[in-house]
Design an enzyme around this catalytic site. Structure first.
Site, PDB file in Angstrom:
ATOM      1  N   HIS A 259       0.837  -1.206   0.000  1.00 35.13           N
ATOM      2  CA  HIS A 259       0.000   0.000   0.000  1.00 35.13           C
ATOM      3  C   HIS A 259       0.871   1.256   0.000  1.00 35.13           C
ATOM      4  O   HIS A 259       2.026   1.238   0.419  1.00 35.13           O
ATOM      5  CB  HIS A 259      -0.906   0.005   1.225  1.00 35.13           C
TER       6      HIS A 259
ATOM      7  N   HIS B 262      11.972  -4.926   7.462  1.00 33.35           N
ATOM      8  CA  HIS B 262      11.058  -3.783   7.407  1.00 33.35           C
ATOM      9  C   HIS B 262      11.314  -2.754   8.511  1.00 33.35           C
ATOM     10  O   HIS B 262      11.387  -1.549   8.249  1.00 33.35           O
ATOM     11  CB  HIS B 262       9.616  -4.293   7.485  1.00 33.35           C
TER      12      HIS B 262
HETATM   13 FE   LIG Z   1       5.681  -0.183   8.256  1.00 34.67          FE
END
Ligand SMILES: [Fe+2]
Length: 576
Positions: free
Chosen positions: A10, A122
């Site tokens: 996203h 991440h």
């Molecule tokens: Fe994140």
């Protein structure tokens, strides 16, 4: 060394880093004109190279913000353990992993890129995005988001070009996911409407706080724990909250239905609990590291009310929040991680001033006006004239220089208005923004005047901190003051944003007030404008009074009839 970083789910986008310096960054939604655009950001990746005048052969490495192999075993066990509830994951996750694993091949096929490709953890990417470009030689680092691989929260310490992980919190214990689930419960779109919940919170009383304290707690070992019995997000389901939460709080609000006092109280309770948890984690991190400074990133770091409390109450002397705290910023962080850590380190360069995206010069603005059949004036006293118009109550679309990176408009793609007018919030909403009436509008203020207007004001060039407006000043700027007397402040420095600073000075000369209401140059449901043509289209499609485009000024009164009829044509879909 040139490294391209990107994210691919996203809100995707890409960023180019050259020898530790962030040179260009853009989100895909601005180029495709589709808000929250996800997937492979092909246009952003190419735009990075085009803007910097380099070719794919010049790129040393490409960095992706997520490691699809990390946390797989734990995730697999989590899914098996929770069957059949978690069966949605079986349908969805393999597609995501395979999309990510095929990215190196896609880079070869689409761009002919044969160089090094790195998947970066991440939360290390989030941590890198805030620490390496921060103004601190060393600091504590806190990242908070929904989840990245298996991690939802990371605590670390940065020194020079090193980042040492101190602790991680694993899925499904996530403040980001809880906030997302309650955002959905309150009838707003998850991963988009969280800012609305934050804006709603000051209207309510936190009478559900004891429930939220049971739902989210920090245990005696300093680990965040969520009571999963109240939620369904951990099973990958569309509805992220569970029946037990509904039993405790009442029926969920239908989207667009009326907001009841109960909804406001739930928002207030959730927001307060988020602040409490963030403060507790930050204080523990301060004790563990002994650091006096803190860097914060991850999507939760867009919660500027939380950031304001961290600044005032966590015990850290200074806080840096990265402007692109969300996952598009993690793409940028992945590139920084590769340069500073995997490639042996390079000079750390501070985060650049707002405006990392595409630039359009006067000639490009003129071409766009001509293409639209419009003639604009180019007044010699352009800034003074623009300030005068705002002071007369006109609402101005302001397009100037490079587009901002991240969701905040910071004086490059902004809609500007007079903060002194009581009715300006309603007028902005009725005529341009079409937002929920409870949401506040934020001010830009001359940096050198900020302390005169806001309590405890510090430098906040990216509008990521909320400060209380001084009580004696609140009546002077009703349109920039939230219901609780606070404001999400952008401080504007002459050295970094000379033109926007000069406009604020001109407005101060006109009115005695060194502030402007600054909201993003877009309408509801659309991304912020990118090109002069986007700005003209939004100007024509809304009831903006004036458009300041580069050095050109255009008023609605000056429009030819053909443009007015086009305006109606654009406006119709917006009003449906
Ligand atoms: Fe994140």
């Amino acid at each position: 060394m040139l490294t391209l970083g990107f994210n691919s789910t996203h809100d995707c986008g890409a960023a180019l880093v050259e020898d530790g310096r962030i040179v260009f960054a853009v989100e895909e939604e601005r180029l495709t004109r589709c808000k929250h655009q996800g997937g492979f950001p092909a246009r952003s990746l190419q735009a990075c190279l085009d803007a910097h005048g380099v070719d794919w052969a010049d790129v040393d490495a490409v960095a992706h913000y997520w490691n699809p192999r990390a946390g797989l075993l734990r995730f697999g066990w989590h899914v098996l353990r929770n069957l059949p509830k978690s069966r949605t994951f079986f349908r969805r996750q393999p597609g995501i992993w395979s999309h990510m694993s095929r990215l190196p091949r896609r880079m070869r096929e689409e761009f002919g890129f044969e160089g090094e490709f790195r998947h970066v953890d991440h939360h290390l990417a989030h941590a890198a995005s805030c620490f390496f470009p921060s103004p601190f030689e060393e600091s504590a680092v806190l990242t908070l988001d929904g989840t990245g691989e298996w991690t939802t929260t990371l605590m670390a310490e940065g020194k020079g070009t090193e980042l040492r992980v101190i602790g991680r919190v694993g899925y499904p214990h996530s403040v980001g996911k809880v906030y997302e689930a309650v955002t959905q419960y309150l009838g707003f779109r998850p991963m988009s409407g969280e800012g609305k919940v934050m804006g709603l919170a000051p209207y309510g009383e936190p009478r559900f706080i004891e429930l939220f304290r049971r739902l989210m707690r920090v245990d005696r070992h300093g680990r965040l724990r969520v009571d999963g019995r109240f939620f369904e997000y951990q099973y990958g389901r569309g509805t992220k909250y569970g029946p037990r939460l509904v039993a405790a709080l009442g029926p969920p609000r239908r989207p667009e239905s009326e907001l009841e006092p109960r909804h406001r109280d739930i928002a207030a309770s959730l927001q307060l609990r988020l602040e409490e948890v963030a403060l507790e984690l930050a204080r523990r991190l301060r004790v563990m590291t002994g650091q006096r400074r803190l860097c914060v990133a991850g999507g939760v770091a867009f919660n500027s009310v939380m950031n304001g409390r961290l600044l005032r109450e966590s015990g850290f002397d200074e806080i840096f929040v990265t402007p692109a705290a969300n996952d598009s910023g993690a793409g940028l962080g992945a590139a920084l991680w590769v340069q500073h850590v995997l490639k042996g380190g390079c000079e750390r360069v501070p985060y650049p001033p707002p405006g990392l995206g595409p630039d359009f010069d006067e000639a490009a603005c003129e071409r766009a006006l001509t293409a639209a059949g419009l003639r604009a004036s180019r007044p010699a006293d352009f800034l003074a004239e623009t300030a005068r118009r705002i002071a007369r109550g006109r609402i101005v679309g302001w397009f100037d220089g490079r587009m901002e990176y991240g969701p905040r408009a910071l004086g490059h793609r902004s809609i500007l208005a007079d903060p002194r007018r009581e009715d300006m919030k309603d007028r902005l909403n009725a005529r341009v923004k079409h937002r929920e009436g409870f949401r506040p509008f934020a001010p830009s203020v001359l940096e050198e005047r900020a302390a005169d207007w806001f309590e405890g004001a510090r430098s906040s060039p990216h509008m990521l901190f909320v400060f209380p407006v001084k009580p004696e000043r609140r009546g002077a700027i009703p349109a920039a003051c939230h219901v609780d007397g606070s404001a999400r402040v952008q401080t504007v420095a002459r050295i970094t944003q000379p033109r926007y600073h000069a406009l604020l000075r001109a407005f101060e000369a006109e009115t005695g007030v060194p502030l402007l209401v600054n909201t993003s140059f877009n309408v509801r449901g659309q991304p912020i404008v990118c090109t002069p043509a986007d700005a003209i289209e939004t100007f024509l499609g809304t009831d903006l009074d004036d458009l300041a485009l580069g050095g050109f000024l255009l008023s609605k009164e000056d429009l030819p009839n053909s443009a007015v009829s086009r305006r109606r044509a654009v406006e119709e879909p917006l009003s449906r």
